[in-house]
Design a protein around this motif. Sequence first.
Motif, short mmCIF file in Angstrom:
data_model
loop_
_atom_site.label_atom_id
_atom_site.label_comp_id
_atom_site.label_asym_id
_atom_site.label_seq_id
_atom_site.Cartn_x
_atom_site.Cartn_y
_atom_site.Cartn_z
N TYR A 1 0.83 -1.20 0.00
CA TYR A 1 0.00 0.00 0.00
C TYR A 1 0.86 1.26 0.00
O TYR A 1 0.58 2.22 -0.73
CB TYR A 1 -0.92 -0.02 1.22
N SER B 1 -7.51 2.35 -3.26
CA SER B 1 -6.54 1.58 -2.46
C SER B 1 -6.96 1.46 -1.00
O SER B 1 -6.84 0.39 -0.40
CB SER B 1 -5.15 2.23 -2.57
N ILE C 1 -10.06 1.72 0.10
CA ILE C 1 -11.27 0.88 0.14
C ILE C 1 -10.89 -0.60 0.14
O ILE C 1 -11.49 -1.42 0.83
CB ILE C 1 -12.20 1.22 -1.04
N TYR C 2 -9.87 -0.96 -0.62
CA TYR C 2 -9.41 -2.35 -0.65
C TYR C 2 -8.89 -2.75 0.73
O TYR C 2 -9.18 -3.88 1.21
CB TYR C 2 -8.33 -2.51 -1.69
N LEU D 1 -9.80 -1.43 3.61
CA LEU D 1 -10.95 -1.51 4.51
C LEU D 1 -11.71 -2.81 4.30
O LEU D 1 -12.22 -3.41 5.27
CB LEU D 1 -11.87 -0.30 4.28
N TYR D 2 -11.79 -3.25 3.06
CA TYR D 2 -12.44 -4.54 2.79
C TYR D 2 -11.64 -5.68 3.42
O TYR D 2 -12.23 -6.59 4.02
CB TYR D 2 -12.57 -4.74 1.28
N ARG D 3 -10.32 -5.64 3.27
CA ARG D 3 -9.50 -6.68 3.89
C ARG D 3 -9.62 -6.64 5.41
O ARG D 3 -9.64 -7.68 6.08
CB ARG D 3 -8.04 -6.49 3.48
N TYR D 4 -9.72 -5.44 5.98
CA TYR D 4 -9.88 -5.29 7.42
C TYR D 4 -11.21 -5.89 7.89
O TYR D 4 -11.26 -6.64 8.88
CB TYR D 4 -9.81 -3.81 7.78
N TYR D 5 -12.30 -5.59 7.18
CA TYR D 5 -13.61 -6.14 7.54
C TYR D 5 -13.63 -7.66 7.38
O TYR D 5 -14.14 -8.37 8.26
CB TYR D 5 -14.69 -5.49 6.66
N ASP D 6 -13.09 -8.16 6.30
CA ASP D 6 -13.06 -9.60 6.08
C ASP D 6 -12.21 -10.30 7.13
O ASP D 6 -12.55 -11.38 7.61
CB ASP D 6 -12.52 -9.89 4.68
N THR E 1 -14.05 -10.39 10.44
CA THR E 1 -15.22 -11.28 10.38
C THR E 1 -14.80 -12.74 10.46
O THR E 1 -15.43 -13.54 11.16
CB THR E 1 -16.01 -11.02 9.10
N ARG E 2 -13.75 -13.12 9.75
CA ARG E 2 -13.33 -14.51 9.72
C ARG E 2 -12.65 -14.96 11.00
O ARG E 2 -12.75 -16.12 11.39
CB ARG E 2 -12.38 -14.75 8.54
#
Length: 413
Positions: free
Chosen positions: A310, A373, A375-376, A378-383, A386-387
């Motif tokens: 990043y 970049s 947003i990607y 943040l998506y990895r952070y949320y995923d 969650t997992r």
Amino acid sequence: MWLLVLFFLKVSCQLNSNGTESESYLTPSEDFTKKLFENYDNEVAPFCNDKSGIERQAWILILKFIRFKLIDVDEPKEQVTTVVEVKQNWFDQRISWDPEENDNITQLFIRLDKVWSPPFTAFSASEVVEQRDQDYRMASIHSYGSVTAHIPVKLTINCKFNMSNYPFDTQICEIITGIPSIPTHLHKLSVDFSPALSDNLCNLGNSAWDVIDIRSGLVNIKNSYEFVDSTRIGILKFQLKRNPTFYMYMIVLPIFIINALSFSGVFLKNTTKVDRLTIGLTHIMTMTFILGIIADKLPKTNSVPLLGKYIIFGLCTMIIAMLISTYLKKITEYLAGKLGNTQNSIGKHIRRFIGRPSRIIFIFAFQIANIASIIYLLYRYYDFETRFKLPESCQVRSKTMEFTHDEEDCGCF
């Protein structure tokens, strides 16, 4: 007041004179202990090996991890420091007795150095420090020869880290134990952990890492030589999850703001080449400095971590923005001269584009890349959250838990 004190003293004297079962249980006679350890040698193991071919019953050792606490994770050295308390249980028939012939004494508490104890070894540890002084280590002996001891140790173990998903990464470490000095056919090893450890995972980690899973098992390592006995080892495997919120607020968010301001600054109309060069170099130096700090905190692996990608993406994007903004005026003048006499519709649209709107379009283009970049990430952070989410019941129990003397109640210090 004095009458009350005398009454209690009288009651205690009567209890002492009665010789209850609990008192004989706690204070065995000197003759009993002397007779029990008369021919006992605490330097000799309670079994032996011979060549007679007679099958002997295997000696049993039970290792149970009843406490576990993560202390520190040294990422550059790939080391994890934990504090564990191991409950050892083994059988020594040399110190067994008949309770009916010895005042109904069923259990005896004695200093651990008075009896033989198994040579517990942690293979994967680079440092082992016992947390309890030798003078305070006790053992309990049951009448049928079962010996139990608790050993709290501080272990620094070596783990191989995978940093490709940093800071959204999990690491798996192992505490490998065994008795290498005793042949495998002479002993049976059992490794387990307290159910409270898996039921109370939220209190096993620290502020930077969570323990999300813990397991145990046995592995037999066969030797290539037939005359060399195999080695039985016990493994306590635990999985660590990094808490990435700190990195999102302290690193990712400031980098996003710096990128947004720098992309806008290099494409402003009234900025000179010196100003654009100053903005670009300041941005490059800032990203390089942050990248150097992260590199010092991570092991030197052959993979670039996600956070490093990043930062490098923002660094490369800034270099491209500087080149475009520096030569944008020459490019627009050249295209305007070439397209000045054209009369088709395409040429007219290009002439409109190469004016003032081109700077605004480039600003939006680089800002979109900057937003995409983050947003990607943040998506990895949320995923990731969650997992690898800790159970909610663990958090509720940590608020309402009451400390008791039951070892199965809590799996932490």
